[in-house]
Design a protein around this motif. Structure first.
Motif, PDB file in Angstrom:
ATOM      1  N   MET A 192      47.539  46.591  29.446  1.00  0.00           N
ATOM      2  CA  MET A 192      47.598  45.806  30.687  1.00  0.00           C
ATOM      3  C   MET A 192      48.740  46.320  31.571  1.00  0.00           C
ATOM      4  N   THR A 193      48.558  46.221  32.891  1.00  0.00           N
ATOM      5  CA  THR A 193      49.642  46.575  33.801  1.00  0.00           C
ATOM      6  C   THR A 193      50.782  45.565  33.644  1.00  0.00           C
ATOM      7  N   VAL A 194      51.925  45.918  34.221  1.00  0.00           N
ATOM      8  CA  VAL A 194      53.076  45.017  34.228  1.00  0.00           C
ATOM      9  C   VAL A 194      52.697  43.668  34.838  1.00  0.00           C
ATOM     10  N   ALA A 195      52.021  43.706  35.986  1.00  0.00           N
ATOM     11  CA  ALA A 195      51.635  42.459  36.667  1.00  0.00           C
ATOM     12  C   ALA A 195      50.702  41.615  35.800  1.00  0.00           C
ATOM     13  N   ASP A 196      49.741  42.280  35.116  1.00  0.00           N
ATOM     14  CA  ASP A 196      48.801  41.541  34.259  1.00  0.00           C
ATOM     15  C   ASP A 196      49.493  40.968  33.031  1.00  0.00           C
ATOM     16  N   ASN A 197      50.470  41.708  32.493  1.00  0.00           N
ATOM     17  CA  ASN A 197      51.260  41.187  31.381  1.00  0.00           C
ATOM     18  C   ASN A 197      51.979  39.904  31.785  1.00  0.00           C
ATOM     19  N   ILE A 198      52.585  39.954  32.958  1.00  0.00           N
ATOM     20  CA  ILE A 198      53.346  38.784  33.420  1.00  0.00           C
ATOM     21  C   ILE A 198      52.397  37.626  33.752  1.00  0.00           C
ATOM     22  N   ALA A 199      51.202  37.962  34.261  1.00  0.00           N
ATOM     23  CA  ALA A 199      50.232  36.925  34.639  1.00  0.00           C
ATOM     24  C   ALA A 199      49.596  36.240  33.433  1.00  0.00           C
ATOM     25  N   TYR A 200      49.685  36.878  32.254  1.00  0.00           N
ATOM     26  CA  TYR A 200      48.950  36.392  31.078  1.00  0.00           C
ATOM     27  C   TYR A 200      49.179  34.898  30.787  1.00  0.00           C
ATOM     28  N   PRO A 201      50.433  34.427  30.745  1.00  0.00           N
ATOM     29  CA  PRO A 201      50.629  32.989  30.461  1.00  0.00           C
ATOM     30  C   PRO A 201      49.993  32.082  31.517  1.00  0.00           C
ATOM     31  N   LEU A 202      49.853  32.595  32.743  1.00  0.00           N
ATOM     32  CA  LEU A 202      49.261  31.787  33.819  1.00  0.00           C
ATOM     33  C   LEU A 202      47.744  31.749  33.707  1.00  0.00           C
ATOM     34  N   THR A 203      47.140  32.902  33.327  1.00  0.00           N
ATOM     35  CA  THR A 203      45.678  32.933  33.177  1.00  0.00           C
ATOM     36  C   THR A 203      45.251  32.060  31.998  1.00  0.00           C
ATOM     37  N   VAL A 204      46.071  32.061  30.945  1.00  0.00           N
ATOM     38  CA  VAL A 204      45.790  31.183  29.785  1.00  0.00           C
ATOM     39  C   VAL A 204      45.811  29.717  30.229  1.00  0.00           C
ATOM     40  N   ARG A 205      46.704  29.417  31.190  1.00  0.00           N
ATOM     41  CA  ARG A 205      46.813  28.041  31.695  1.00  0.00           C
ATOM     42  C   ARG A 205      45.812  27.770  32.819  1.00  0.00           C
ATOM     43  N   LYS A 206      44.940  28.761  33.108  1.00  0.00           N
ATOM     44  CA  LYS A 206      43.830  28.615  34.077  1.00  0.00           C
ATOM     45  C   LYS A 206      44.312  28.283  35.491  1.00  0.00           C
ATOM     46  N   LEU A 207      45.372  28.962  35.929  1.00  0.00           N
ATOM     47  CA  LEU A 207      45.827  28.800  37.305  1.00  0.00           C
ATOM     48  C   LEU A 207      44.919  29.599  38.242  1.00  0.00           C
ATOM     49  N   GLY A 208      44.842  29.173  39.506  1.00  0.00           N
ATOM     50  CA  GLY A 208      44.036  29.880  40.508  1.00  0.00           C
ATOM     51  C   GLY A 208      44.638  31.233  40.843  1.00  0.00           C
ATOM     52  N   LYS A 209      43.795  32.143  41.351  1.00  0.00           N
ATOM     53  CA  LYS A 209      44.202  33.522  41.596  1.00  0.00           C
ATOM     54  C   LYS A 209      45.389  33.622  42.562  1.00  0.00           C
ATOM     55  N   ALA A 210      45.336  32.862  43.652  1.00  0.00           N
ATOM     56  CA  ALA A 210      46.422  32.919  44.649  1.00  0.00           C
ATOM     57  C   ALA A 210      47.738  32.446  44.041  1.00  0.00           C
ATOM     58  N   ASP A 211      47.679  31.374  43.256  1.00  0.00           N
ATOM     59  CA  ASP A 211      48.860  30.856  42.553  1.00  0.00           C
ATOM     60  C   ASP A 211      49.439  31.902  41.619  1.00  0.00           C
ATOM     61  N   VAL A 212      48.554  32.542  40.853  1.00  0.00           N
ATOM     62  CA  VAL A 212      48.982  33.565  39.887  1.00  0.00           C
ATOM     63  C   VAL A 212      49.704  34.696  40.611  1.00  0.00           C
ATOM     64  N   GLU A 213      49.106  35.190  41.694  1.00  0.00           N
ATOM     65  CA  GLU A 213      49.703  36.318  42.420  1.00  0.00           C
ATOM     66  C   GLU A 213      51.087  35.965  42.966  1.00  0.00           C
ATOM     67  N   ALA A 214      51.215  34.767  43.515  1.00  0.00           N
ATOM     68  CA  ALA A 214      52.503  34.334  44.085  1.00  0.00           C
ATOM     69  C   ALA A 214      53.573  34.220  42.999  1.00  0.00           C
ATOM     70  N   LYS A 215      53.188  33.638  41.858  1.00  0.00           N
ATOM     71  CA  LYS A 215      54.157  33.444  40.775  1.00  0.00           C
ATOM     72  C   LYS A 215      54.555  34.779  40.138  1.00  0.00           C
ATOM     73  N   VAL A 216      53.586  35.699  39.990  1.00  0.00           N
ATOM     74  CA  VAL A 216      53.886  37.019  39.410  1.00  0.00           C
ATOM     75  C   VAL A 216      54.845  37.772  40.324  1.00  0.00           C
ATOM     76  N   LYS A 217      54.587  37.709  41.637  1.00  0.00           N
ATOM     77  CA  LYS A 217      55.468  38.401  42.586  1.00  0.00           C
ATOM     78  C   LYS A 217      56.891  37.843  42.491  1.00  0.00           C
ATOM     79  N   ARG A 218      56.988  36.522  42.429  1.00  0.00           N
ATOM     80  CA  ARG A 218      58.314  35.905  42.332  1.00  0.00           C
ATOM     81  C   ARG A 218      59.023  36.313  41.030  1.00  0.00           C
ATOM     82  N   ALA A 219      58.266  36.329  39.925  1.00  0.00           N
ATOM     83  CA  ALA A 219      58.855  36.697  38.630  1.00  0.00           C
ATOM     84  C   ALA A 219      59.305  38.154  38.632  1.00  0.00           C
ATOM     85  N   LEU A 220      58.500  39.054  39.234  1.00  0.00           N
ATOM     86  CA  LEU A 220      58.878  40.471  39.320  1.00  0.00           C
ATOM     87  C   LEU A 220      60.151  40.641  40.151  1.00  0.00           C
ATOM     88  N   ASP A 221      60.227  39.925  41.254  1.00  0.00           N
ATOM     89  CA  ASP A 221      61.428  40.007  42.103  1.00  0.00           C
ATOM     90  C   ASP A 221      62.652  39.471  41.360  1.00  0.00           C
TER      91      ASP A 221
END
Length: 360
Positions: free
Chosen positions: A95-124
């Protein structure tokens, strides 16, 4: 009864794997909201088992663990909503870095826009905003550790658990990451519980440190107090450098006592564990608290020594000194002594009574 600020409470927690040996014994511990608490101790002291019970990967043999006053002892790990960071990073290589970080969010069934925003914030947050499309195999060890940290923080956990997360990094990178983690903790205000066997790491990063030995917390304290006022021999020897003298108590007065060394030298120090006259004790002092004095220096609490070796440390000198009938003791002196201290030289050492701690 938990104090209002305790996020996690261990009450009478014990753990045995074989029914005989207690790896953790009668653990009573409060972890405060927003603090950086390190569990420090040698291998087999019970610190990792304590963390694994808190994470839910191990169950206590007896006792209770509570979160905000609610028992979680039987709550499975995925329902505890804690972030975890391990020494081996545990990233998914495909998995890419972004997908690795998104994994806990996808497991929690968050919406795509939410996931992208949270991953960006976590990367920053871990200063890797430009690396989301890379794969773990394209990253250095320090970068992988940042990704693992971002993944642990991305779902806003109230508690982040870390098990020796910097152990695989080289010294310079490890020290850099320690400061980064401390700054991140200050910024986020999340509660961090951090397991390490590295005492300087624990002192550098933590608000409080719990020192474990043989399944028991020997002392839990703020880092400066832990270093300056160890409560027993084990903590004194395990946390920081220590010079030790063997002695016998001559007399006690309040919190202090006078001791005699084998050669008859008398010293006064803090009587930590209420040693009585006639008892054999260990006198412990930090090497930087000992000063080399000439004839005109303080008259009390002095002992004669011979310099065995002078070691240059860059920012200070370390003298290895021989004292009659004693183990070798270490003295830290400033660099201005360079060239004035030589092996074989006789010196007088002064130990301030308030920094000489006497343990039975």
């Amino acid at each position: 009864m938990t104090t209002s600020n305790a996020l996690v409470t261990f009450t009478g927690v014990q753990k045995t794997y074989d029914g005989h040996t207690l790896v953790v014994r009668d653990l009573n511990l409060e972890i405060q909201k927003g603090e950086f608490l390190s569990l420090l101790g040698p291998s087999g002291s019970g610190k990792t088992t304590t963390l694994m019970m808190l994470a839910g990967f191990e169950s206590p043999t007896s006792g209770e663990i509570s979160l905000n006053g609610v028992p979680i002892t039987r709550t499975p790990p995925h329902k505890r909503n804690f972030g975890m960071v391990f020494q081996n990073y545990a990233l998914f290589p495909h998995m890419t870095v972004a997908d690795n970080i998104a994994y806990p969010l996808t497991v929690r069934k968050l919406g795509k826009a939410d996931v992208e925003a949270k991953v960006k914030r976590a990367l920053d947050m871990v200063q890797m905003g430009h690396m989301g499309s890379r794969f773990p195999g394209q990253l250095s060890g320090g970068q992988q550790q940042r990704v693992a940290l971002a993944r642990a923080l991305v779902f806003d956990p109230q508690l982040v658990l870390m098990d020796e997360p910097l152990g695989a990094l080289d010294k310079q990178l490890r020290e850099h990451m320690q400061l980064e983690l401390k700054a991140l903790h200050r910024r986020l205000g999340v509660t961090f519980v951090y397991v390490t066997h590295d005492q300087s790491e624990a002192l550098t990063m933590s608000d409080r440190v719990a020192v474990f030995s043989e399944g028991v917390i020997q002392q839990i304290d703020q880092v400066d107090r832990l270093y300056e006022t160890p409560s027993n021999r084990f903590v004194a020897s395990f946390v920081g450098d220590n010079s030790v003298l063997d002695a016998q108590v001559v007399q006690t007065t309040g919190e202090h006592c006078e001791v005699a060394l084998a050669d008859g030298t008398r010293l006064t120090g803090v009587n930590v564990n209420q040693a009585q006259a006639g008892e054999t004790v260990q006198c412990s002092v930090r090497p930087e608290r000992i000063t080399v004095v000439n004839g005109s220096g303080p008259t009390g609490n002095r002992l004669g020594a011979a310099i065995g070796d002078v070691i240059y440390f860059g920012d200070h000198l370390r003298l290895r000194c021989q004292v009659s009938g004693q183990p070798e003791i270490s003295v830290k002196v400033p660099l201005q002594h360079l060239g004035h201290m030589d092996p074989g030289q006789a010196v007088h050492l002064h130990i301030p009574p308030e920094h000489l701690r006497i343990y039975r």
